[in-house]
Design a protein around this motif. Structure first.
Motif, PDB file in Angstrom:
ATOM      1  N   LEU A  38      -2.714   8.240  15.614  1.00 58.72           N
ATOM      2  CA  LEU A  38      -2.236   8.718  14.320  1.00 58.72           C
ATOM      3  C   LEU A  38      -1.805   7.516  13.491  1.00 58.72           C
ATOM      4  O   LEU A  38      -0.945   6.738  13.920  1.00 58.72           O
ATOM      5  N   ILE A  39      -2.410   7.372  12.311  1.00 63.51           N
ATOM      6  CA  ILE A  39      -2.085   6.235  11.433  1.00 63.51           C
ATOM      7  C   ILE A  39      -1.628   6.777  10.085  1.00 63.51           C
ATOM      8  O   ILE A  39      -2.318   7.576   9.440  1.00 63.51           O
ATOM      9  N   VAL A  40      -0.444   6.333   9.651  1.00 68.29           N
ATOM     10  CA  VAL A  40       0.092   6.663   8.320  1.00 68.29           C
ATOM     11  C   VAL A  40       0.265   5.331   7.591  1.00 68.29           C
ATOM     12  O   VAL A  40       1.186   4.563   7.848  1.00 68.29           O
ATOM     13  N   GLU A  41      -0.649   5.045   6.683  1.00 73.41           N
ATOM     14  CA  GLU A  41      -0.636   3.732   6.024  1.00 73.41           C
ATOM     15  C   GLU A  41       0.525   3.605   5.045  1.00 73.41           C
ATOM     16  O   GLU A  41       1.117   2.532   4.919  1.00 73.41           O
ATOM     17  N   ASP A  42       0.879   4.710   4.356  1.00 75.40           N
ATOM     18  CA  ASP A  42       2.022   4.699   3.444  1.00 75.40           C
ATOM     19  C   ASP A  42       2.646   6.095   3.465  1.00 75.40           C
ATOM     20  O   ASP A  42       2.102   7.040   2.897  1.00 75.40           O
ATOM     21  N   ASP A  58      17.194   2.305   2.043  1.00 73.12           N
ATOM     22  CA  ASP A  58      16.859   0.957   2.515  1.00 73.12           C
ATOM     23  C   ASP A  58      16.185   1.034   3.881  1.00 73.12           C
ATOM     24  O   ASP A  58      16.488   1.908   4.704  1.00 73.12           O
ATOM     25  N   ASN A  59      15.283   0.089   4.105  1.00 71.53           N
ATOM     26  CA  ASN A  59      14.543   0.027   5.372  1.00 71.53           C
ATOM     27  C   ASN A  59      13.818   1.333   5.696  1.00 71.53           C
ATOM     28  O   ASN A  59      13.692   1.726   6.870  1.00 71.53           O
ATOM     29  N   ALA A  60      13.356   2.017   4.656  1.00 71.96           N
ATOM     30  CA  ALA A  60      12.616   3.263   4.848  1.00 71.96           C
ATOM     31  C   ALA A  60      11.278   2.968   5.511  1.00 71.96           C
ATOM     32  O   ALA A  60      10.663   1.929   5.281  1.00 71.96           O
ATOM     33  N   ILE A  61      10.842   3.887   6.364  1.00 77.56           N
ATOM     34  CA  ILE A  61       9.562   3.721   7.048  1.00 77.56           C
ATOM     35  C   ILE A  61       8.431   4.013   6.059  1.00 77.56           C
ATOM     36  O   ILE A  61       8.378   5.070   5.447  1.00 77.56           O
ATOM     37  N   ARG A  62       7.530   3.047   5.962  1.00 79.36           N
ATOM     38  CA  ARG A  62       6.362   3.240   5.103  1.00 79.36           C
ATOM     39  C   ARG A  62       5.080   3.355   5.937  1.00 79.36           C
ATOM     40  O   ARG A  62       4.203   4.142   5.610  1.00 79.36           O
ATOM     41  N   PHE A  63       5.041   2.548   7.023  1.00 82.79           N
ATOM     42  CA  PHE A  63       3.835   2.525   7.856  1.00 82.79           C
ATOM     43  C   PHE A  63       4.160   3.031   9.270  1.00 82.79           C
ATOM     44  O   PHE A  63       5.212   2.737   9.833  1.00 82.79           O
ATOM     45  N   TYR A  64       3.205   3.797   9.816  1.00 85.16           N
ATOM     46  CA  TYR A  64       3.362   4.297  11.192  1.00 85.16           C
ATOM     47  C   TYR A  64       1.986   4.360  11.855  1.00 85.16           C
ATOM     48  O   TYR A  64       1.002   4.781  11.240  1.00 85.16           O
ATOM     49  N   ALA A  65       1.947   3.923  13.133  1.00 84.15           N
ATOM     50  CA  ALA A  65       0.738   4.081  13.948  1.00 84.15           C
ATOM     51  C   ALA A  65       1.188   4.427  15.361  1.00 84.15           C
ATOM     52  O   ALA A  65       1.971   3.689  15.969  1.00 84.15           O
ATOM     53  N   GLY A  66       0.690   5.559  15.875  1.00 81.04           N
ATOM     54  CA  GLY A  66       1.116   6.006  17.199  1.00 81.04           C
ATOM     55  C   GLY A  66      -0.051   6.438  18.071  1.00 81.04           C
ATOM     56  O   GLY A  66      -0.864   7.263  17.650  1.00 81.04           O
ATOM     57  N   ALA A  67      -0.123   5.866  19.280  1.00 79.72           N
ATOM     58  CA  ALA A  67      -1.158   6.244  20.252  1.00 79.72           C
ATOM     59  C   ALA A  67      -0.539   7.197  21.271  1.00 79.72           C
ATOM     60  O   ALA A  67       0.469   6.850  21.914  1.00 79.72           O
ATOM     61  N   THR A  85       8.312  -1.324   7.308  1.00 77.32           N
ATOM     62  CA  THR A  85       8.901  -0.902   6.023  1.00 77.32           C
ATOM     63  C   THR A  85       7.958  -1.176   4.857  1.00 77.32           C
ATOM     64  O   THR A  85       8.323  -0.926   3.705  1.00 77.32           O
ATOM     65  N   LYS A  86       6.768  -1.662   5.196  1.00 79.89           N
ATOM     66  CA  LYS A  86       5.767  -1.924   4.161  1.00 79.89           C
ATOM     67  C   LYS A  86       4.477  -1.180   4.507  1.00 79.89           C
ATOM     68  O   LYS A  86       4.175  -1.002   5.683  1.00 79.89           O
ATOM     69  N   PRO A  87       3.736  -0.758   3.505  1.00 77.57           N
ATOM     70  CA  PRO A  87       2.448  -0.130   3.772  1.00 77.57           C
ATOM     71  C   PRO A  87       1.506  -1.119   4.472  1.00 77.57           C
ATOM     72  O   PRO A  87       1.525  -2.323   4.176  1.00 77.57           O
ATOM     73  N   ARG A  88       0.699  -0.628   5.406  1.00 80.57           N
ATOM     74  CA  ARG A  88      -0.213  -1.497   6.144  1.00 80.57           C
ATOM     75  C   ARG A  88      -1.495  -0.746   6.484  1.00 80.57           C
ATOM     76  O   ARG A  88      -1.550   0.478   6.435  1.00 80.57           O
TER      77      ARG A  88
END
Length: 338
Positions: A38-42, A58-67, A85-88
């Motif tokens: 699962l990939i959430v780029e932003d 502050d320090n909000a989650i922007r990017f997530y990747a989970g296997a 904390t940055k889009p990726r």
């Protein structure tokens, strides 16, 4: 790790939160498709996470990747994930690396589970074995003998308490040589020599010796062990010590019975046979007198044969008392040469 209501962060780096509500967890969305990452780029552009509290401030989650972490039976336990904390965007190599790491993590969890199950089985089997050894009517032990002759019990069953009731079993575990204080002084040199020879040649230790239970009471013990030498030179003894006093007493009784049969009972029979021979050789006019003599001889022969068979039976039984092989060497006795 994801359960019904919560998500636990069992292992983390750069993220201080130990657990979150499942409804606020990114990982819960990875469970729906366990075969894909699962990939959430932003997150702020994804409808599923716009109202998520971890995407605010502050320090909000922007990017997530989970296997997903998937068991061999197909159950999803949770995920191995990375956040920022940055889009990726992830490259194919990075996706492959995250997938491999998730498999490694799952391998570790499976191995850990297997080790725990094996440890539980070992503990359970050890407990069962201890119960069996504690109930055994003998002493079961594992003894270490170092190169310098120092001794140490790795294991000593509760049979020591019944075999040596006046001795502290905990004390004998710490100082095994104290058991020598109970061995009859006439047998002690032979016992020590037999232990030395068995340790040196790694031969079976098998010896019967007397033990002082009290000032007026002596018992017979049978010591048996199989010594093995370790790479460090220490000799490990796996053995038993059994009280054979009743066996020795039974043996003496049997010897006395056989003596009585061979010497006490057979003597009058031999005399009776001698008398009948004399009577038979004499000249008597009465015909029926010899007939009676014949009867006496027949009965005497039957009695003699019976005693011989009885003697043979006792000898056979004497060799097989309670399943023991009674050819054990006794302390102080010399071996017979064939």
């Amino acid at each position: 790790m994801v359960d019904k209501d919560r998500t636990w962060h069992k292992s983390k780096y750069g993220f201080d939160v130990d657990e979150v509500n499942r409804k606020d967890s990114f990982c819960q969305h990875a469970l729906d498709n366990p075969s894909e990452i699962l990939i959430v780029e932003d997150a702020q552009l994804d409808k599923k996470f716009i109202d998520n509290p971890f995407t605010k401030g502050d320090n909000a989650i922007r990017f997530y990747a989970g296997a997903p972490l998937v068991t061999k039976k197909g159950y999803v336990l949770g995920t191995l994930c990375v956040v920022d904390t940055k889009p990726r965007k992830l490259t194919d190599i990075q996706k492959r690396a995250l997938y491999i790491l998730s498999k490694k993590a799952m391998d570790y969890l499976n191995s850990r589970k297997l080790i725990l199950l094996q440890n539980n089985n070992i503990e359970l089997n050890a407990l069962k074995l201890k119960k069996l050894t504690d109930l055994a009517p003998c002493i079961i032990y594992q003894l270490q003998i170092a190169k310098n002759g120092e001794m140490k019990f790795d294991f000593l069953s509760k049979g020591i308490n019944s075999s040596l009731p006046n001795f502290d079993s905990e004390l004998i575990k710490k100082s095994p040589k104290l058991i020598f204080d109970f061995i009859h002084p006439d047998d002690l040199p032979y016992v020590k020599q037999s232990i030395k020879e068995s340790s040196k040649h790694l031969t079976e230790w098998n010896i019967a010796y007397r033990v002082k239970i009290s000032e007026n009471k002596t018992e017979w013990h049978l010591g048996r062990a199989l010594p093995e030498k370790t790479k460090k030179g220490t000799v490990i003894w796996y053995g038993t010590i059994q009280n054979i006093t009743s066996l020795i007493e039974y043996e003496k009784t049997m010897e006395q019975i056989m003596f009585d049969i061979s010497h006490v009972l057979r003597k009058p029979v031999a005399n009776l046979l001698g008398l009948t021979n004399l009577i038979e050789n004499e000249k008597f006019s009465e015909l029926n007198f010899k007939e009676y003599v014949g009867y006496i001889k027949i009965v005497s022969d039957e009695l003699d044969n019976f005693i011989k068979k009885l003697n043979q039976t006792y000898r056979q039984k004497n060799k097989k008392i309670a399943g023991f092989n009674r050819n054990f060497p006794k302390a102080g006795s010399k071996k017979k040469n064939n």
